[in-house]
Motif scaffolding. Structure first.
Motif, short mmCIF file in Angstrom:
data_model
loop_
_atom_site.label_atom_id
_atom_site.label_comp_id
_atom_site.label_asym_id
_atom_site.label_seq_id
_atom_site.Cartn_x
_atom_site.Cartn_y
_atom_site.Cartn_z
N ARG A 102 -90.71 -71.42 51.17
CA ARG A 102 -89.50 -72.05 50.65
C ARG A 102 -88.53 -72.44 51.75
O ARG A 102 -87.85 -73.46 51.67
CB ARG A 102 -88.82 -71.09 49.66
CG ARG A 102 -87.65 -71.71 48.94
CD ARG A 102 -87.12 -70.78 47.87
NE ARG A 102 -88.16 -70.48 46.89
CZ ARG A 102 -88.12 -69.43 46.09
NH1 ARG A 102 -87.13 -68.57 46.17
NH2 ARG A 102 -89.08 -69.22 45.22
N ARG A 103 -88.47 -71.62 52.82
CA ARG A 103 -87.42 -71.82 53.82
C ARG A 103 -87.95 -72.11 55.21
O ARG A 103 -87.18 -72.19 56.16
CB ARG A 103 -86.51 -70.58 53.85
CG ARG A 103 -85.82 -70.32 52.53
CD ARG A 103 -84.98 -69.06 52.58
NE ARG A 103 -84.28 -68.83 51.32
CZ ARG A 103 -83.59 -67.73 51.03
NH1 ARG A 103 -83.52 -66.75 51.93
NH2 ARG A 103 -82.99 -67.58 49.87
N CYS A 115 -79.35 -70.13 46.97
CA CYS A 115 -79.83 -69.35 45.82
C CYS A 115 -81.27 -68.94 46.08
O CYS A 115 -82.11 -69.80 46.37
CB CYS A 115 -79.75 -70.17 44.54
SG CYS A 115 -80.45 -69.29 43.12
N ALA A 147 -91.88 -79.21 42.81
CA ALA A 147 -91.99 -77.76 42.95
C ALA A 147 -92.15 -77.05 41.61
O ALA A 147 -92.52 -75.88 41.56
CB ALA A 147 -90.76 -77.20 43.68
N ARG A 178 -90.54 -66.74 41.55
CA ARG A 178 -91.79 -67.49 41.52
C ARG A 178 -92.88 -66.53 41.96
O ARG A 178 -92.82 -65.93 43.03
CB ARG A 178 -91.76 -68.69 42.48
CG ARG A 178 -91.17 -69.96 41.86
CD ARG A 178 -92.05 -70.49 40.74
NE ARG A 178 -91.59 -71.75 40.21
CZ ARG A 178 -90.65 -71.91 39.28
NH1 ARG A 178 -90.03 -70.85 38.81
NH2 ARG A 178 -90.30 -73.10 38.82
N ALA A 233 -79.49 -75.08 46.45
CA ALA A 233 -80.89 -75.38 46.80
C ALA A 233 -81.37 -74.54 47.97
O ALA A 233 -82.56 -74.23 48.09
CB ALA A 233 -81.05 -76.86 47.10
N SER A 234 -80.44 -74.14 48.84
CA SER A 234 -80.82 -73.32 49.98
C SER A 234 -80.32 -71.89 49.86
O SER A 234 -81.01 -70.94 50.25
CB SER A 234 -80.27 -73.91 51.29
OG SER A 234 -78.86 -73.96 51.25
N ASP A 276 -81.72 -76.33 42.14
CA ASP A 276 -81.08 -77.49 42.75
C ASP A 276 -80.20 -78.17 41.70
O ASP A 276 -80.60 -79.13 41.05
CB ASP A 276 -82.13 -78.47 43.28
CG ASP A 276 -81.53 -79.64 44.06
OD1 ASP A 276 -80.29 -79.77 44.09
OD2 ASP A 276 -82.30 -80.43 44.62
N ARG A 295 -85.55 -71.75 36.58
CA ARG A 295 -85.61 -71.06 37.87
C ARG A 295 -84.49 -70.02 37.95
O ARG A 295 -84.64 -68.96 38.54
CB ARG A 295 -85.43 -72.04 39.03
CG ARG A 295 -86.70 -72.72 39.47
CD ARG A 295 -86.43 -73.67 40.62
NE ARG A 295 -87.66 -74.23 41.13
CZ ARG A 295 -88.39 -73.70 42.10
NH1 ARG A 295 -87.98 -72.59 42.69
NH2 ARG A 295 -89.52 -74.25 42.49
N THR A 334 -83.53 -68.30 44.16
CA THR A 334 -84.50 -68.87 43.22
C THR A 334 -84.85 -70.32 43.54
O THR A 334 -85.78 -70.88 42.96
CB THR A 334 -83.98 -68.81 41.77
OG1 THR A 334 -82.89 -69.73 41.62
CG2 THR A 334 -83.52 -67.42 41.41
N GLY A 335 -84.08 -70.95 44.46
CA GLY A 335 -84.38 -72.33 44.84
C GLY A 335 -83.93 -73.36 43.82
O GLY A 335 -84.45 -74.49 43.78
N LEU A 368 -86.06 -64.25 45.04
CA LEU A 368 -87.27 -64.75 45.67
C LEU A 368 -88.49 -64.51 44.80
O LEU A 368 -89.43 -65.31 44.78
CB LEU A 368 -87.46 -64.07 47.03
CG LEU A 368 -86.41 -64.41 48.10
CD1 LEU A 368 -86.55 -63.45 49.27
CD2 LEU A 368 -86.54 -65.85 48.56
#
Length: 936
Positions: free
Chosen positions: A300-301, A610, A526, A369, A607-608, A615, A537, A612-613, A366
């Motif tokens: 993810r990152r 959180c 995603a 997912r 988007a960055s 957006d 999410r 959970t990703g 994290l």
């Protein structure tokens, strides 16, 4: 707007000012961080204890349930209810007293744990329990669940750290406890003593078998030999017995030194086997993670997101603390040598240890997912077994998950025997809830077979209360029922939890979701093209309610400005989920949906930031697209949304355009017609665009690079692009631009005009595709436009050419960092106050810029948060006040404190405009700073 209910009318007549019964707020408060959706009739945010008393009186008269709530980070479903939700976090959130001499503090129930820590820190003190949600969870919520956290080995559970409580019973009586002393509610106290005396054998044999036995009521504290300690008993009762309004908590001295020992093992079970030996060293923490969660972080990152770890596929993070560094170091070295690890790492620097702890803290998000790539859910979240059995339990739990065809990503407090996990239950599929139930029943039997507890720190709630009959005898269950009846005979306090529980598979939010049949504008790669999956999410962990700006975080600027749940990322996600799951927000155009999204700055911080990703900027764009497709739009969508188009027209006669926008009468009319706040200035158009300037320059020689000329730079700040040409040429590049004017479509995207954005981006891809195909870098200057090419482009145009253009797009700092032999000009002695653009932070990351500035010798003060302008947001009517409040979080205070000669660095056009508008401070782009030094 519908007429208020009798309940709401009665509450308001009782003098309660903050009563929320609109669809937006009821949608948000229908969920916490659990799987469940229970819609409240109304939400009360009490301003003082009298509001709580009045609410209890009205609820009692009408027979309406009451649920007390802190930050709503409960993963068990014990912070939601069908009647009145009492949100203590909004107003009753103060540290009332702090006495360093007695090492105690008196706090209101809504006080955030981190706020208490900040108050205690100057005295060398701290509140011991520190859940991973410590930046936003409240003391009242911790009391409700008997929260623990990563340092329970050193400091104990919340029940071990509460000295006294002030609570209200359902009858409105004040119950004050001070350790074993009790004042008030005499009838309840006497009745409770009778109940315990009738059940001494059960109380002595079924409770307090190990440290993390949190499930059920903590009956052991009421035993005569324990002194009938009502204080510690009420901790962990999940708001089912009384409503806590204040607490007196114990503080402990913070050790001077903490040494982190990271131990690598071949698998998670082997790590668990090592725990009993590690506990002999009396660590303050012993946490476990494995490669599965690290793989998610990297995917993810990026590969650099996980700090270097010792060899192995599972790791224990063990903390040795003390006031003597040599002693702590010696203990750490001895531990590392004897722990049976395949590899070890000892970290003494707290700064170096922080990223390692952060992975563990972000675990719940994290883990949203699963390793399978499917959504992972709570439900079996925090079971615990005696630590001596944790290794064997982990192996059996893995086998159980395999039998149920679930992928697992465990982590947790292995030193306490407590394991956190989220699993990819097929809740959105036919028969999903039944499969969920079948797993929970087997999992409960497994943990009970190991002598464990269904909950190790989060409470039972709706997720586990029904399963208590598998852990406790009928006598114990009967005891729970009698205790509940003594306090709350009408079952009005947080019903559905602990006693007479709701079924574990009832009211599951995801299981109620309706499929999205509308053709979507964004691809949601995603989430496999599923908008439902995308908005779900959000698991409710609530990191968007925490202030992380001091650490460079951005999320969530609107919540930090208003402190209203509806202005948090989580609040917005819950309303979007309600649009799909429920009936309070029916459809894209529902008022509740637009109310929740109104103050979203589309900053992309979530988007960055959180885990959970999620957006929200993308979801807002989709909602606006679906809502206004083939309909008349708000005026600002035509004025600000089409800004590049108007800029091209103004470029033909820039001086006339500037004159017209500054004439007092005409300016006001123009702003009103455009839907722009009258307090905003209109940026001046450049006399000559960059493209016009560039067409007159001699062709450069060197390595090819395409300079993406965005509309903002071209028409308002051409000097930035000119400086970029100078810097790139000096670095050995030959900058070129596209033959035709290109645009990223940003303003169309942020106003939800996504069909137009696709057409515009399609033409831009056509112009950039050849360079991308040939491996020529595409350099963006305006961060928001660069972010579109890097992030939004493949979501809007699902072609190989678009993906190649996205991959070829870089920032100037990223390009220079990978340029062999390039050295930055010296910035020694220069103080730089840097405001990274939100999209720069969220999409590209600002690390390359930070490293460049450090390499050049600059002293950098990096601001977190958003500038508050955020493209069209802060310009639109109705947003000015919030825009300024956001700027006051970091930007404006930093500019006021700036010294003579300090440079304000802001690559974003919005950031520079906001600083100039509100503080009269001009900003510099990175390339301008470099070019200036190159010339000197």
């Amino acid at each position: 707007m519908s007429e208020p209910s009798e309940l709401v009318r009665r509450l308001r007549r009782a003098g309660i000012a903050d009563v929320l019964d609109d669809a937006t707020n009821r949608s948000m408060y229908a969920s916490d961080a659990s799987l469940y959706r229970v819609v409240p009739q109304t939400v009360v945010r009490p301003r003082h204890d009298e509001d709580v008393l009045a609410t209890l009186a009205v609820a009692r008269e009408l027979g309406v349930p009451i649920t007390a709530r802190g930050a709503g980070t409960s993963v068990a479903g014990n912070a939601i209810g069908p009647g009145v939700v009492l949100d203590f976090s909004r107003h009753l959130n103060q540290v009332l007293e702090l006495d360093p001499a007695t090492r105690t503090a008196r706090v209101q129930a809504g006080t955030v744990q981190a706020v208490l820590q900040a108050a205690a820190r100057p005295h060398g003190l701290r509140f011991g329990p520190d859940p991973s949600t410590h930046t936003r969870c409240t003391i009242g919520g911790m009391i409700g669940n008997n929260s623990c956290g990563s340092r329970t080995l050193g400091y104990g559970r919340t029940s071990d750290n509460v000295a006294g409580l002030s609570a209200l019973t359902i009858d409105g009586e004040r119950l004050i406890t001070d350790g074993r002393r009790t004042t008030g509610a005499d009838k309840i106290v006497a009745g409770l003593k009778d109940v315990i005396n009738d059940n001494l054998k059960t109380g002595r044999t079924e409770f307090a078998r190990f440290g993390r036995q949190v499930s059920g009521y903590a009956v052991e504290h009421l035993l005569p030999e324990r002194g009938f300690n009502l204080t510690e008993f009420l901790v962990g009762s999940e708001g089912t017995l009384a409503v806590v309004t204040e607490a007196t908590v114990r503080l402990v001295a913070d050790p001077k030194y903490r040494v982190l020992v990271v131990l690598g093992y071949p698998d998670f079970g082997a790590a668990g086997d090592a725990v009993p030996g590690i506990l002999e060293f009396k660590p303050t923490a012993c946490e476990g993670i494995d490669s599965r969660i690290c793989d998610v972080v990297r995917s993810r990152r990026g590969p650099g997101a996980v700090p270097p770890l010792p060899g192995g596929k599972a790791w224990l993070m063990v903390e040795i603390a003390g006031d003597d560094l040599d002693e702590a170091r010696a203990q750490a070295e001895k531990l590392a040598a004897t722990a049976g690890a395949v590899d070890t790492l000892i970290v003494e620097d707290p700064v170096a240890a922080a990223p390692l702890w952060r992975i563990r803290e972000d675990g719940a998000g994290l883990a949203g997912r699963a390793p399978s790539g499917l959504p992972a859910h709570g439900g079996w979240e925090d079971a615990a077994v005696p630590p001596a059995k944790i290794g064997a339990y982990l192996r059996d739990f893995d086998a159980l998950c395999a039998r149920h065809e679930l992928s697992v990503m465990p982590y947790g407090h292995l030193g306490d025997g407590c394991v956190h996990v989220r699993l990819d239950f097929p809740l959105d599929k036919p028969g999903g809830p039944a499969k969920f139930r079948a797993f929970l029943e087997e999992a409960a039997d497994l943990v009970v077979g190991y002598g464990g507890s269904l909950s190790g720190e989060h409470g039972d709630g709706r997720a586990r209360s029904e399963l208590l009959t598998r852990m406790y005898s009928p006598a114990a269950i009967g005891l729970f029922r009698r205790i509940k009846h003594t306090f709350d005979p009408a079952n009005l306090l947080n019903p559905g939890n602990l006693v007479d529980p709701d079924p574990v598979d009832a009211n599951i939010r995801v299981a109620q979701a309706r499929p999205v049949t509308t053709r979507l504008a964004l691809a949601y790669h995603a989430d496999h093209g599923d908008f439902n999956q995308a908005v779900h999410r959000c698991t409710g962990v609530g990191k968007c309610r925490a202030d992380t700006t001091a650490l460079g975080g951005v999320m969530c600027p609107s919540y930090l400005a208003t402190r209203n749940e509806k202005d948090s990322t989580r609040g917005r996600a819950r309303v979007l989920q309600e649009m799909l799951d429920g009936d309070l927000a029916p459809g894209w155009r529902a008022p509740a949906v637009h109310d929740a999204l109104d103050l979203c700055l589309s900053c992309k911080g979530c988007a960055s930031d959180c885990p959970t990703g999620i957006d929200m900027a993308a979801y807002k764009a989709e909602v606006l697209h679906q809502s206004y497709k083939r309909r008349v739009r708000p005026r600002s969508h035509y004025s600000l949304g089409w800004l590049p188009r108007w800029s091209r027209l103004a470029a033909r006669m820039p001086r006339l355009a500037n004159r017209m926008t500054t004439l007092p009468g005409l300016r006001g009319v123009a702003l009103a017609l455009a839907g722009v706040d009258a307090r905003r200035s209109i940026p001046k158009f450049a006399d000559q665009t960059f493209r016009a300037w560039f067409s007159r320059q001699n062709k450069k020689t060197g390595k090819p690079v395409v300079l993406f000329v965005d509309s903002f730079t071209d028409h308002f700040s051409p000097e930035i692009a000119q400086a970029a040409v100078e810097v790139l040429t000096a670095a050995g590049y030959a900058p070129r631009i596209t033959t035709r004017e290109g645009c990223c479509g940003l303003t169309w995207i942020s106003t939800g005009q996504l069909d137009a954005a696709k057409r515009i981006l399609g033409r831009t891809v056509d112009q950039l595709a050849e360079a991308a195909e040939n491996g020529v870098p595409i350099v963006g200057l305006e961060p928001s436009c660069t972010g579109v090419l890097r992030g939004d482009l493949p979501e809007l145009i699902d072609t190989e050419a678009a993906r190649k253009v996205s991959a070829a797009t870089v920032t100037i700092a990223e390009l220079l960092a990978r340029t062999p032999g390039w050295e930055p000009p010296s910035l020694d002695g220069l103080k730089v106050i840097a405001q990274p653009h939100c999209h720069h932070h969220a999409v590209m990351g600002w690390e390359a810029d930070a490293k460049l500035l450090k390499r050049a010798g600059a002293k950098v003060v990096r601001l977190g948060g958003c500038c508050g302008l955020a493209g069209n947001f802060g310009v639109e009517r109705g947003h000015y006040e919030v825009s300024v409040q956001v700027a006051e979080q970091q930007l404006l205070p930093a500019l006021r404190q700036a010294g003579e000669g300090d440079v304000f660095l802001a690559d974003g056009f919005s950031c520079r405009t906001q600083a100039d508008d509100l503080a009269g401070v001009p900003g510099k782009h990175l390339v301008e700073l470099l070019a200036t030094k190159l010339r000197s």
